[in-house]
Enzyme design. Structure first.
Site, PDB file in Angstrom:
ATOM      1  N   SER A 147       1.477  -0.904  -0.840  1.00 42.22           N
ATOM      2  CA  SER A 147      -0.051   0.199   0.102  1.00 42.22           C
ATOM      3  C   SER A 147       1.010   1.336  -0.248  1.00 42.22           C
ATOM      4  CB  SER A 147      -0.980  -0.140   1.225  1.00 42.22           C
ATOM      5  OG  SER A 147      -1.575   1.888   1.432  1.00 42.22           O
ATOM      6  N   TYR A 160      -2.142  -0.642   9.819  1.00 42.70           N
ATOM      7  CA  TYR A 160      -1.831  -1.313   8.567  1.00 42.70           C
ATOM      8  C   TYR A 160      -0.503  -0.688   7.865  1.00 42.70           C
ATOM      9  CZ  TYR A 160      -4.125  -1.208   3.671  1.00 42.70           C
ATOM     10  OH  TYR A 160      -4.277  -1.235   2.416  1.00 42.70           O
TER      11      TYR A 160
END
Length: 271
Positions: A147, A160
């Site tokens: 990401s 995350y």
């Protein structure tokens, strides 16, 4: 473009929607046999029908449910690939969660472990299960999904962020170990792509701001993702196109790399 992988077999996790589903469709259209994986049988079977409608060259599409947080279920997924197709040639690990978000000091150990177990350890379990099949073949492609958060972390998403940074490091580690055996192992870092995960984020934001979801998206682009120079959310198909190339025979000299598909969201030139 002929990706020269017709007849190969791909396992795609997180495949009932979003990037995983879009990738499965592209690979099936190239004549690749597809093993779709996710946790919910009904949604996965529906996705499998969509993928079958795109399949070319007699490519087969099957759906296998498995929870990547459970070692035994991942091993059973690998066993299905071995039984049905003599093993996987390609693995795309798209399964993931946003996990707990908010003030770092308010996040518990359990919050962290839940995100790590899916987003990092899920990838570890998948690679551990399927690399031996590729070793036997002497050829393989693995694409892990990282990401933008790995390179440009956002303070409210610390678990995350950390997991996705770990994915980039894991990719490099695995490429050093296994690319000499014919496996090209890379990762892709999307940013603000229209998926169920970001849809949920926008619904939450709209509720918090007492606005429509479209207004929430516009506000988010302007105030939280101001570096996205194309000024819109990405499409799952745009990420899938890069993944499909990395799965191809044409990507035979690409390994250990991270490909940003982020509309410019990561501000630095060298991240």
């Amino acid at each position: 473009m002929d990706l020269k992988i017709s007849g190969r077999t791909a396992v795609v996790t997180g495949a009932d929607s979003g990037i995983g589903l879009a990738t499965a469709k592209l690979l099936a259209a190239e004549g690749v046999n597809i093993i779709l994986n996710d946790k919910t049988k009904t949604e996965l079977e529906k996705a499998a029908e969509e993928v079958r409608s795109k399949a070319e060259s007699n490519a087969k599409v099957i759906a296998v449910t498995a929870d990547l947080t459970k070692y035994e279920e991942v091993q059973q997924l690998a066993a299905q690939a071995k039984e049905k197709f003599s093993g996987a040639d390609i693995v795309v690990n798209s399964a993931g969660i946003r996990g707990a978000a908010g003030d770092f000091l308010k996040l518990s150990d359990e919050d962290w472990f839940a995100t790590i177990d899916t987003d990092l350890m899920g990838a570890v379990r998948i690679c551990r299960a399927f690399i031996p099949q590729m070793q036997t073949k002497g050829w393989g492609r693995i694409v892990l999904i990282a990401s933008e958060n790995a390179l440009q972390p956002y303070e409210e998403e610390s678990p995350y962020n950390a997991c996705k940074a770990g994915i980039i490091n894991l990719t490099k580690c695995l490429s050093k170990a296994y690319s000499p055996q014919g496996m090209m192992i890379n990762c892709v870092s999307p940013a603000y792509v229209a998926t169920p995960m970001t849809d949920a984020m926008m619904k939450e934001l709209a509720k918090k701001r007492n606005s429509s979801e479209d207004e929430a998206i516009s506000w988010f682009l302007k105030n939280k993702r101001e570096n996205i120079v194309v000024d819109r959310r990405g499409k799952a198909s745009e990420v899938a196109a890069v993944i499909a190339f990395l799965c191809s025979e044409h990507a035979s000299y690409i390994t250990g790399s991270n490909y940003r598909v982020d509309g410019g969201s990561v501000a630095t030139a060298f991240g």
